[in-house]
Scaffold this motif. Structure first.
Motif, PDB file in Angstrom:
ATOM      1  N   SER A  35      -3.698   7.162   1.486  1.00 30.01           N
ATOM      2  CA  SER A  35      -2.809   6.362   0.667  1.00 30.01           C
ATOM      3  C   SER A  35      -2.879   6.830  -0.775  1.00 30.01           C
ATOM      4  O   SER A  35      -3.844   7.457  -1.204  1.00 30.01           O
ATOM      5  N   THR A  53       0.855  -1.190   0.000  1.00 34.49           N
ATOM      6  CA  THR A  53       0.000   0.000   0.000  1.00 34.49           C
ATOM      7  C   THR A  53       0.887   1.234   0.000  1.00 34.49           C
ATOM      8  O   THR A  53       1.497   1.555   1.024  1.00 34.49           O
ATOM      9  N   THR A  80      -3.237   3.307  -5.273  1.00 30.13           N
ATOM     10  CA  THR A  80      -3.731   1.962  -5.006  1.00 30.13           C
ATOM     11  C   THR A  80      -4.684   1.551  -6.106  1.00 30.13           C
ATOM     12  O   THR A  80      -5.290   2.378  -6.777  1.00 30.13           O
ATOM     13  N   SER A 115      -2.028  -2.639  -3.718  1.00 29.68           N
ATOM     14  CA  SER A 115      -1.073  -1.920  -4.546  1.00 29.68           C
ATOM     15  C   SER A 115      -0.926  -2.600  -5.893  1.00 29.68           C
ATOM     16  O   SER A 115      -1.157  -3.809  -6.030  1.00 29.68           O
TER      17      SER A 115
END
Length: 300
Positions: A181, A112, A184, A190
């Protein structure tokens, strides 16, 4: 005058107490923290795979470089909502023009990418704060080394937690919101897997990079992110307000003191104004007779 002086002193004491309480509250708002020892590994600490383009043939040199880059100091902080934030310190940053960081819990197969904050810089060091899912999370670092002309990929883990902030990292507010984040996939994982070994398939030999909001283009210096929280703004405005109130109270106190002294000052006894001497009037009969004779002649 004594009553006004007491009122002025009480107002000043009240302002001092309010400002002191605000300062104590701000100091107590820092998130709980623990110091930790950071370790850099050229191989993935869980799977043993090598993702760097140097491969296993460059493991000795790669591990030596990673050990030089990753400083042993680290800090783990806990926000009010339970979120964990890890601060790492990297050395040799004058040779690194770009840094990308991702996190992974042990046992997972995906990464991530995270948005980091640069919280401090030294002569050749830089401190990064990132959100982590757990204390034993694995951090994937991808640093572009200018002298090599490519990115070097390695991993960082932390352990041996102790109380305090022995690394002297910048502290975080307890009510800090979790960082978002970046990059993604739609499923939340990821786009980079941990089963890639070597990544040397020809071309420039440069490994793929993971961008985030704080990274910059190649060849440019990373931009330090400056965050001013709402608490800082509130403290600033309260400080300005207290300064203005103190100035007004000082002016009011001086003015009241001057007026009180003027009104209480006794008047000086002025000397009496001397009476003007009256002119002597001659009421003798001879004067009246003379006046009568002149008037009688004018009539006739």
């Amino acid at each position: 005058m004594k009553h006004n002086a007491k009122k002025y002193i009480c107002s000043l004491l009240a302002l001092v107490l309010v400002f002191g309480c605000m300062t104590i509250g701000a100091a107590a708002a820092e998130a709980p923290c623990e110091s930790a020892v950071a370790s850099g590994q050229y191989r993935h600490p869980g799977t043993g795979s090598i993702e760097d383009s140097g491969g296993s043939s460059s493991e000795a040199l790669g591990q030596s470089m990673v050990t030089s880059v990753v400083a042993p100091e680290a800090l783990m902080e806990t926000a009010s909502d339970g979120s964990l934030y890890l601060s790492l310190r990297f050395n040799l940053m004058s040779n690194i023009s770009k840094t990308d960081l991702s996190v992974q819990e042990p046992g997972e197969s995906s990464w991530t990418p995270v948005t980091y904050e640069v919280t401090g810089e030294g002569d050749d060091t830089k401190d990064f704060r990132i959100p982590v899912p757990a204390k034993d999370a694995i951090v994937r670092a991808e640093c572009f080394v200018d002298a090599m002309g490519r990115a070097v990929i390695f991993y960082v883990t932390v352990d041996n937690f102790t109380a305090g902030n022995t690394g002297n990292f910048a502290r975080m507010d307890a009510d800090k919101a979790p960082a978002q984040s970046a990059n993604t996939s739609s499923s939340g994982s990821s786009v980079i897997g941990d089963d890639v070994v070597g990544l040397v398939t020809g071309g420039s030999g440069k490994a793929p990079t993971v961008s985030d909001s704080t990274s910059t283009a190649e060849g440019e210096e990373p931009m330090q992110e400056v965050i001013i929280t709402g608490r800082v703004w509130i403290m600033f405005f309260l400080l300005v307000f207290c300064a203005q109130m103190l100035a007004c109270l000082t002016f009011w106190g001086i003015k009241t003191l001057i007026i009180s002294r003027k009104t209480s000052r006794p008047r000086k006894n002025l000397p009496p104004i001397p009476d003007e001497p009256e002119e002597d009037v001659d009421f003798s009969d001879a004067l009246w007779d003379e006046e009568w004779e002149e008037t009688k002649d004018e009539v006739h």
